[in-house]
Motif scaffolding. Structure first.
Motif, PDB file in Angstrom:
ATOM      1  N   PRO A  20      88.575  -7.464  90.122  1.00 16.67           N
ATOM      2  CA  PRO A  20      89.646  -6.814  89.364  1.00 16.67           C
ATOM      3  C   PRO A  20      90.562  -7.837  88.684  1.00 16.67           C
ATOM      4  O   PRO A  20      91.106  -8.716  89.340  1.00 16.67           O
ATOM      5  CB  PRO A  20      90.405  -6.001  90.412  1.00 16.67           C
TER       6      PRO A  20
ATOM      7  N   SER B 296      93.838  -7.980  86.720  1.00 15.07           N
ATOM      8  CA  SER B 296      95.033  -7.263  86.288  1.00 15.07           C
ATOM      9  C   SER B 296      96.266  -8.011  86.767  1.00 15.07           C
ATOM     10  O   SER B 296      96.175  -8.966  87.525  1.00 15.07           O
ATOM     11  CB  SER B 296      95.028  -5.839  86.850  1.00 15.07           C
ATOM     12  N   GLY B 297      97.414  -7.575  86.315  1.00 14.35           N
ATOM     13  CA  GLY B 297      98.688  -8.119  86.784  1.00 14.35           C
ATOM     14  C   GLY B 297      98.806  -9.618  86.673  1.00 14.35           C
ATOM     15  O   GLY B 297      98.618 -10.194  85.606  1.00 14.35           O
TER      16      GLY B 297
ATOM     17  N   TYR C 260      95.849 -11.601  85.230  1.00 15.78           N
ATOM     18  CA  TYR C 260      95.795 -11.563  83.770  1.00 15.78           C
ATOM     19  C   TYR C 260      96.844 -12.506  83.176  1.00 15.78           C
ATOM     20  O   TYR C 260      96.579 -13.231  82.209  1.00 15.78           O
ATOM     21  CB  TYR C 260      96.022 -10.132  83.279  1.00 15.78           C
TER      22      TYR C 260
END
Length: 71
Positions: free
Chosen positions: A45, A47-48, A51
Motif C-alpha cells: 500500500p 499512501s500517506g 507517498y
C-alpha cells in the motif's frame, strides 16, 4: 550511501524495502527506485507518509531516461 541490488530483492521483506523509501537520503537513488518498483510489484500500500516521501525523493531526483529503465 547504501545500495540495494536487484538480485537480493527476493530476500528483502516489504517492510524493509519501505524503510528505503522513508530514509531515502541514506540510499543511492537507483536503490530507492528499485525498492519502490518492487513494492509496487508486491502490491504494497502506497499512501500517506509513504507517498509524501516518494514525492520528496522525486523533487530531488526527477525521472531520467536511465531511471525509466529501472521503473
Amino acid at each position: 550511501m547504501k545500495t540495494i541490488e536487484k538480485e537480493s530483492l527476493e530476500t528483502i521483506p516489504s517492510l524493509d524495502l519501505s524503510y528505503v523509501i522513508f530514509f531515502w537520503k541514506e540510499y543511492e537513488p537507483n536503490s530507492v527506485l528499485i525498492a519502490y518498483k518492487e513494492l509496487v510489484k508486491r502490491g504494497y500500500p502506497i499512501s500517506g507518509n509513504f507517498y509524501d516521501k516518494m514525492a520528496e525523493f522525486r523533487k530531488k531526483h526527477p525521472f531520467s531516461a536511465a531511471e525509466n529503465e529501472v521503473l
